[in-house]
Design a protein around this motif. Structure first.
Motif, mmCIF file in Angstrom:
data_model
loop_
_atom_site.group_PDB
_atom_site.id
_atom_site.type_symbol
_atom_site.label_atom_id
_atom_site.label_comp_id
_atom_site.label_asym_id
_atom_site.label_seq_id
_atom_site.Cartn_x
_atom_site.Cartn_y
_atom_site.Cartn_z
ATOM 1 N N MET A 1 -31.022 -51.489 11.009
ATOM 2 C CA MET A 1 -30.102 -50.709 10.190
ATOM 3 C C MET A 1 -30.112 -49.267 10.719
ATOM 4 S SD MET A 1 -30.318 -49.967 6.053
ATOM 5 C CE MET A 1 -30.775 -51.636 5.739
ATOM 6 N N PRO A 2 -28.942 -48.702 11.012
ATOM 7 C CA PRO A 2 -28.896 -47.317 11.496
ATOM 8 C C PRO A 2 -29.344 -46.333 10.421
ATOM 9 C CG PRO A 2 -26.722 -48.364 11.630
ATOM 10 C CD PRO A 2 -27.646 -49.332 10.969
ATOM 11 N N GLU A 3 -29.956 -45.259 10.870
ATOM 12 C CA GLU A 3 -30.453 -44.235 9.949
ATOM 13 C C GLU A 3 -29.511 -43.041 9.938
ATOM 14 O OE1 GLU A 3 -34.070 -41.348 10.531
ATOM 15 O OE2 GLU A 3 -34.798 -43.233 9.686
ATOM 16 N N GLU A 4 -29.201 -42.548 8.756
ATOM 17 C CA GLU A 4 -28.378 -41.351 8.577
ATOM 18 C C GLU A 4 -29.236 -40.312 7.879
ATOM 19 O OE1 GLU A 4 -24.467 -39.840 6.056
ATOM 20 O OE2 GLU A 4 -25.134 -41.909 5.894
ATOM 21 N N VAL A 5 -29.481 -39.191 8.532
ATOM 22 C CA VAL A 5 -30.286 -38.123 7.931
ATOM 23 C C VAL A 5 -29.391 -37.331 6.975
ATOM 24 C CG1 VAL A 5 -31.647 -36.052 8.363
ATOM 25 C CG2 VAL A 5 -31.814 -37.996 9.925
ATOM 26 N N LEU A 6 -29.746 -37.348 5.698
ATOM 27 C CA LEU A 6 -28.967 -36.632 4.683
ATOM 28 C C LEU A 6 -29.430 -35.190 4.518
ATOM 29 C CD1 LEU A 6 -28.882 -39.424 1.951
ATOM 30 C CD2 LEU A 6 -27.135 -38.882 3.663
ATOM 31 N N PHE A 7 -30.701 -34.937 4.832
ATOM 32 C CA PHE A 7 -31.271 -33.602 4.680
ATOM 33 C C PHE A 7 -32.533 -33.544 5.516
ATOM 34 C CE2 PHE A 7 -34.096 -30.496 2.796
ATOM 35 C CZ PHE A 7 -33.249 -29.435 2.488
ATOM 36 N N LYS A 8 -32.764 -32.402 6.161
ATOM 37 C CA LYS A 8 -34.009 -32.218 6.904
ATOM 38 C C LYS A 8 -34.392 -30.747 6.883
ATOM 39 C CE LYS A 8 -36.451 -32.969 11.176
ATOM 40 N NZ LYS A 8 -36.485 -33.609 12.468
ATOM 41 N N SER A 9 -35.676 -30.513 6.621
ATOM 42 C CA SER A 9 -36.224 -29.170 6.662
ATOM 43 C C SER A 9 -37.634 -29.284 7.209
ATOM 44 C CB SER A 9 -36.253 -28.569 5.247
ATOM 45 O OG SER A 9 -36.924 -27.326 5.256
ATOM 46 N N GLU A 10 -37.976 -28.441 8.150
ATOM 47 C CA GLU A 10 -39.319 -28.434 8.715
ATOM 48 C C GLU A 10 -39.723 -27.001 8.982
ATOM 49 O OE1 GLU A 10 -41.659 -30.160 12.634
ATOM 50 O OE2 GLU A 10 -39.860 -31.183 11.934
ATOM 51 N N SER A 11 -40.835 -26.581 8.398
ATOM 52 C CA SER A 11 -41.322 -25.221 8.600
ATOM 53 C C SER A 11 -42.812 -25.174 8.305
ATOM 54 C CB SER A 11 -40.577 -24.231 7.697
ATOM 55 O OG SER A 11 -40.788 -24.540 6.344
ATOM 56 N N THR A 12 -43.474 -24.205 8.873
ATOM 57 C CA THR A 12 -44.891 -24.003 8.610
ATOM 58 C C THR A 12 -45.045 -23.358 7.241
ATOM 59 O OG1 THR A 12 -45.317 -23.733 10.969
ATOM 60 C CG2 THR A 12 -46.989 -22.895 9.464
#
Length: 95
Positions: A1-12
């Motif tokens: 099943m293909p993945e759709e990123v709805l939201f992403k946040s990455e920080s220290t």
């Protein structure tokens, strides 16, 4: 099943700051409210059902030379959009 990123946040972040985010999510789960994620102009709201699947994973990744290693703790809540309950339930202990 293909993945759709709805939201992403990455920080220290500090451990205190991360704990605060986790408490906010926990409070929303306890109250049955939607969880809204926002970063800059990006926003998404999730309606988490009463019995989603909860996955906990601890990993260690090493580079190809085996010298540098990175550890991670992943906490994932997932559910089918059709509203069906999660799969098997197991006994998890976090100390």
């Amino acid at each position: 099943m293909p993945e759709e990123v709805l939201f992403k946040s990455e920080s220290t972040q500090s451990r205190d700051e991360i704990a605060s985010y986790l408490r906010s999510v926990a409070d929303k789960l306890d109250s049955g409210e939607s969880v809204t994620l926002s970063a800059g102009a990006e926003t998404t709201t999730l309606d988490i059902p009463s019995r989603p699947t909860f996955e906990v994973k601890a990993e260690r990744e090493t580079d190809s030379s085996g010298g540098n290693a990175e550890q991670s703790l992943e906490l994932e809540i997932e559910w089918d959009e059709d509203g069906s309950d999660g799969g098997e339930s197991g006994s998890l202990s976090i100390e």
